[in-house]
Design a protein around this motif. Structure first.
Motif, mmCIF file in Angstrom:
data_model
loop_
_atom_site.group_PDB
_atom_site.id
_atom_site.type_symbol
_atom_site.label_atom_id
_atom_site.label_comp_id
_atom_site.label_asym_id
_atom_site.label_seq_id
_atom_site.Cartn_x
_atom_site.Cartn_y
_atom_site.Cartn_z
ATOM 1 N N PHE A 1 69.075 45.711 39.937
ATOM 2 C CA PHE A 1 69.110 44.791 41.196
ATOM 3 C C PHE A 1 67.977 46.046 41.524
ATOM 4 C CE2 PHE A 1 73.344 44.673 41.281
ATOM 5 C CZ PHE A 1 74.136 43.207 41.264
ATOM 6 N N ASP A 2 66.812 46.933 41.422
ATOM 7 C CA ASP A 2 66.323 47.486 41.407
ATOM 8 C C ASP A 2 64.925 46.550 40.513
ATOM 9 O OD1 ASP A 2 67.484 49.279 42.970
ATOM 10 O OD2 ASP A 2 67.911 50.590 41.636
ATOM 11 N N SER A 3 65.418 45.856 39.580
ATOM 12 C CA SER A 3 64.238 45.238 38.993
ATOM 13 C C SER A 3 63.889 43.865 39.079
ATOM 14 C CB SER A 3 64.311 45.502 37.623
ATOM 15 O OG SER A 3 65.414 44.333 37.067
ATOM 16 N N LYS B 1 66.966 58.695 35.012
ATOM 17 C CA LYS B 1 65.649 57.635 35.500
ATOM 18 C C LYS B 1 65.802 57.129 35.487
ATOM 19 C CE LYS B 1 63.263 58.582 30.898
ATOM 20 N NZ LYS B 1 62.243 58.894 30.424
ATOM 21 N N TYR B 2 65.048 55.564 36.323
ATOM 22 C CA TYR B 2 65.425 54.250 36.726
ATOM 23 C C TYR B 2 63.922 53.158 35.823
ATOM 24 C CZ TYR B 2 67.171 55.858 41.170
ATOM 25 O OH TYR B 2 68.196 55.642 42.198
ATOM 26 N N PRO B 3 64.613 52.049 35.422
ATOM 27 C CA PRO B 3 63.949 51.631 34.668
ATOM 28 C C PRO B 3 62.417 51.265 34.379
ATOM 29 C CG PRO B 3 65.760 50.200 34.965
ATOM 30 C CD PRO B 3 65.495 51.727 35.849
ATOM 31 N N TRP C 1 61.639 61.841 34.798
ATOM 32 C CA TRP C 1 63.045 62.485 35.187
ATOM 33 C C TRP C 1 63.072 62.059 36.449
ATOM 34 C CZ3 TRP C 1 66.379 60.697 31.137
ATOM 35 C CH2 TRP C 1 65.743 60.491 29.940
ATOM 36 N N ILE C 2 64.289 61.498 37.022
ATOM 37 C CA ILE C 2 64.869 60.856 38.940
ATOM 38 C C ILE C 2 65.861 62.707 38.443
ATOM 39 C CG2 ILE C 2 66.076 60.636 41.085
ATOM 40 C CD1 ILE C 2 62.783 59.482 39.213
ATOM 41 N N LEU C 3 66.304 62.563 38.052
ATOM 42 C CA LEU C 3 67.525 64.182 37.864
ATOM 43 C C LEU C 3 67.704 64.338 36.147
ATOM 44 C CD1 LEU C 3 70.371 62.379 39.033
ATOM 45 C CD2 LEU C 3 69.585 63.928 40.294
ATOM 46 N N ASP D 1 63.937 68.202 50.083
ATOM 47 C CA ASP D 1 63.102 66.652 50.624
ATOM 48 C C ASP D 1 63.771 65.370 50.402
ATOM 49 O OD1 ASP D 1 62.024 69.816 50.678
ATOM 50 O OD2 ASP D 1 60.745 69.338 48.793
ATOM 51 N N ASN D 2 62.744 64.445 50.340
ATOM 52 C CA ASN D 2 62.501 63.666 51.006
ATOM 53 C C ASN D 2 62.337 63.284 49.422
ATOM 54 O OD1 ASN D 2 61.972 62.704 53.689
ATOM 55 N ND2 ASN D 2 63.161 61.786 53.355
ATOM 56 N N GLY D 3 62.961 62.306 48.696
ATOM 57 C CA GLY D 3 62.333 61.936 47.159
ATOM 58 C C GLY D 3 63.133 62.361 45.893
ATOM 59 N N GLY E 1 66.287 63.249 44.713
ATOM 60 C CA GLY E 1 66.645 62.584 43.990
ATOM 61 C C GLY E 1 68.445 62.533 44.655
ATOM 62 N N LYS E 2 68.551 62.882 45.659
ATOM 63 C CA LYS E 2 69.979 63.526 45.970
ATOM 64 C C LYS E 2 70.962 62.053 46.328
ATOM 65 C CE LYS E 2 68.513 64.694 50.263
ATOM 66 N NZ LYS E 2 66.857 64.871 49.914
ATOM 67 N N SER E 3 70.574 60.820 46.901
ATOM 68 C CA SER E 3 71.127 59.717 47.126
ATOM 69 C C SER E 3 71.979 59.118 45.420
ATOM 70 C CB SER E 3 70.865 59.162 47.402
ATOM 71 O OG SER E 3 70.250 58.992 48.950
ATOM 72 N N THR E 4 70.366 59.436 44.006
ATOM 73 C CA THR E 4 70.348 59.158 43.074
ATOM 74 C C THR E 4 71.818 59.760 42.394
ATOM 75 O OG1 THR E 4 67.922 58.803 42.412
ATOM 76 C CG2 THR E 4 69.598 58.631 40.490
ATOM 77 N N LEU E 5 71.724 61.419 42.679
ATOM 78 C CA LEU E 5 72.954 61.959 41.984
ATOM 79 C C LEU E 5 73.897 61.483 42.663
ATOM 80 C CD1 LEU E 5 73.860 64.864 40.520
ATOM 81 C CD2 LEU E 5 73.422 65.455 42.568
ATOM 82 N N SER F 1 73.160 65.488 54.440
ATOM 83 C CA SER F 1 72.331 64.682 55.489
ATOM 84 C C SER F 1 70.849 66.291 54.889
ATOM 85 C CB SER F 1 73.489 65.958 56.384
ATOM 86 O OG SER F 1 72.153 66.065 57.531
ATOM 87 N N HIS F 2 70.255 65.463 56.570
ATOM 88 C CA HIS F 2 68.960 66.482 56.291
ATOM 89 C C HIS F 2 69.133 67.092 57.557
ATOM 90 C CE1 HIS F 2 65.637 64.342 53.614
ATOM 91 N NE2 HIS F 2 66.998 63.046 54.195
ATOM 92 N N ARG F 3 70.205 67.105 58.297
ATOM 93 C CA ARG F 3 69.979 68.285 59.199
ATOM 94 C C ARG F 3 71.390 68.944 59.029
ATOM 95 N NH1 ARG F 3 71.631 63.765 64.341
ATOM 96 N NH2 ARG F 3 69.881 62.884 63.622
#
Ligand code: ATP
Length: 615
Positions: free
Chosen positions: A134-136, A372-374, A379-381, A399-401, A403-407, A562-564
């Motif tokens: 869905f990312d391509s 990694k994304y296609p 490497w993202i993780l 930080d933003n980017g 890799g938290k959500s990817t993990l 969380s960022h807070r």
């Protein structure tokens, strides 16, 4: 199948295409016979009946005209015979009038069944595709092409086949009549068919390739139109006055496509003009031949009328055949698109899943995880290893980017690791039946869905089986603070939400987020993941959510991003991610004492809050 339209394809490619066309035709026919066999048989029968009507009509008309001629020449005693032929002609026309609408009803039935079938297949396929698809852009192009077939292309195909069948039968009858009279007439008509057939075939091919090439531009136009017409972007568009700029972009893509289509239409028109001109010439020659034969007194008026009618009808049916053959070719290639989509590779899954009975004492284990994304090379993780004990509360920060959500998506089994593995209770997540895994996990993401359904359903979707149990819905609502929203809505939990269907009640972002959280809490899962679930909440609500979360997820393994950082103090362990690596791992107090990246981030945020207070 991505040969540019104007390059000359090799013989092998042409052969491959023919095989694909044939395969697609067979596949579509198999699908049709599976889902609409009785209707299909009925349509074929009506078709066969309809095919015989024009030939019968010619025969009856000839006799009628000859009889009338006899009456005019006073060579006949009465009008009864003529009236008999007339009523036969009328009956034939009546049958034709009845058959046509019946045929249309049956075709509509087949069409609707096909639409439903393909919609279902596409939806089911999407649910089985790996999430990374869905990312391509390639995925969306394939999807768009598959959708272009939906409905009309499928039915266009069957209509074309039936029409051809009908026309071939009628033409065979006409040719028989023509050959009976003189072989030159029959032969002439066979000769007209060949160039017309070739021209229409090549037009069909070119049209398909054009559609194929224009898909990306069409998607861009749809995207731009969506930006200009949808609620989400309406605010920014007004503030920055973006409509003229976006319209300019639409103009570019639209006219690029439109000009190509017009050019192709011109080319086709020119070719068709030449072929049609030639056939008109041949037809006139044939009529001239008939007049010459009549002058020799070898023909009755009835025969003349019948032959002229046979010739002009043959022309009409010939036109149908040539046109429809190019439709079939086009349709077959479109059909190929839908099967291309339905054949997209799904994730490799074992033949037999391993038995999974919960996290047990082993918890979640991550071993040398790389992802990694296609469309990305880095490497993202990057070699992540970690152990989460059952019941542990883990906060992931960074930080933003980073890799938290990817993990988190990998931990939930949504993304497959490129290297390494993730085990739940000692079982590799790839070997657990997704349906079983889904029972034991629950999650809320940053981009949660605002379902345009009633509140009850919005929460109930978290566990469909318990959707009807008010007590459970209310308890989940309490956990996520959606109970306060229910209290203020006109019909409580039965209030329609969202603006999409007119009567719904629109909510604020924070309110939607509370509903999404409640949905996640409804499921009695052993692992609960909250990916920045509180971004739209005010600080009081956020503190309340986390307090409840920690209280209510007692005994559950919970992971939240969380960022807070204030919220993370309640976690048993905090993982600090930087550039896809875990750079710190420990309790708040341990990390503060270590005075590393976490402590720096925490102090920075604390300063902001302190300054705010002072200010
Ligand atoms: N679908 C995607 N395709 C390609 N790259 C992606 C995709 N999603 C994320 N990335 C990239 O992967 C990296 C990690 O993204 P991720 O969303 O995991 O970060 P994050 O730590 O959750 O960030 P944030 O705090 O901003 O939410 C980023 O560099 C991002 O650009």
């Amino acid at each position: 199948m991505t040969t540019p339209p104007h390059s000359k394809p090799s013989l092998l490619i042409k052969l491959q295409k023919s095989v694909i066309v044939f395969e697609s035709i067979m596949r579509l026919l198999r699908t049709m016979t599976k889902i609409a066999m009785p209707s299909l048989i009925l349509a074929i029968l009506i078709n066969l009946a309809t095919a015989t009507l024009p030939v019968l009509d010619i025969f009856l008309t000839k006799n009628l005209v000859d009889e009338v001629t006899r009456i005019i020449g006073q060579r006949s005693q009465g009008i009864n015979v003529a009236l008999g032929w007339l009523s036969a002609v009328l009956s034939l026309q009546l049958i034709s009038i009845i058959l046509q609408p019946a045929y249309q009803v049956i075709l509509t039935r087949i069409k609707l069944k096909m639409n439903y079938h393909f919609d279902q297949e596409i939806a089911l396929k999407s649910s089985r595709l790996p999430l990374v698809y869905f990312d391509s852009a390639e995925y969306y192009d394939k999807y768009e092409r598959a959708q272009s077939l939906n409905g009309d292309r499928g039915i266009g195909f069957i209509e074309a086949i039936l029409h051809i069948l009908q026309s071939v039968l009628s033409i065979t009858g006409f040719l028989y009549v023509l050959f009976q009279f003189h072989f030159i007439l029959g032969l002439g008509f066979l000769l007209i068919m060949i160039p017309s057939l070739l021209i229409h075939l090549s037009i069909g091919k070119l049209r398909f390739h054009q559609m194929f090439q224009q898909t990306t531009a069409v998607r861009k136009i749809n995207y731009l139109m969506g930006l200009m017409t949808k609620r989400d972007s309406a605010k920014e568009l007004r503030i920055f006055n973006l409509t003229p700029y976006l319209l300019d972009k639409v103009r570019h893509y639209y006219w690029q496509n439109a000009n190509e289509q017009i050019a192709l239409q011109k080319r086709s028109a020119w070719s068709v003009l030449r072929v049609d001109g030639l056939s008109k010439l041949l037809q006139s020659a044939a009529i001239g031949f008939l007049i010459w034969t009549s002058s020799l007194g070898r023909m009755t008026i009835g025969s003349y009328v019948a032959l002229v009618q046979a010739m002009s009808s043959s022309q009409g049916y010939l036109f149908v055949i040539t046109n429809r053959i190019s439709n079939i070719y086009e349709s077959a290639l479109y059909v190929r698109n839908i099967y291309d989509y339905l054949e997209l590779p799904e994730e490799d899954r074992p033949d037999v899943y391993k038995i999974y009975t919960g996290l047990q004492h082993q918890g979640i284990e991550v071993n040398n995880l790389y992802f990694k994304y296609p469309n990305r090379s880095e490497w993202i993780l990057d070699n992540i290893s970690l152990q989460i004990r059952p019941g542990e509360k883990i906060a992931i920060v960074g930080d933003n980017g980073a890799g938290k959500s990817t993990l988190v998506k990998c931990l939930l089994g949504l993304y497959k690791p490129v290297k390494g593995n993730i085990c739940y209770g000692g079982v590799n997540i790839q070997h657990i039946d997704p349906a079983v895994l889904s029972e034991s996990i629950s999650a809320t993401f940053q981009d949660y869905v605002c379902y345009q359904f009633p509140l009850r359903e919005n929460i109930g979707l978290g566990s469909i089986l318990t959707m009807d149990q008010d007590e459970l819905i209310q308890r989940a609502a309490f956990k996520g603070q959606a109970d306060q929203i229910a209290a203020m809505l006109p019909h409580g939990y039965d209030t329609d939400l969202g603006h999409a269907f007119g009567e719904g009640q629109e909510l604020s972002q924070g309110q939607w987020q509370k509903i999404a959280l409640s949905r996640a809490f409804l499921r009695d899962a052993e692992v609960v993941v909250l990916d920045e679930p509180t971004a739209a909440l005010d600080p009081m609500a956020e503190a309340a959510v986390f307090e409840r979360f920690i209280d209510l997820s007692e005994g559950k393994t919970s992971i939240f991003i969380s960022h807070r950082l204030g919220s993370c103090r309640m976690a048993d362990r905090i993982l600090v991610l930087r550039n896809g690596k875990i750079v710190e791992d420990g309790h708040h107090s341990t990390l503060m004492n270590a005075d590393g990246p976490y402590a720096q981030m925490f102090r920075l945020q604390a300063k902001w809050y302190t300054d705010e207070k002072v200010g």
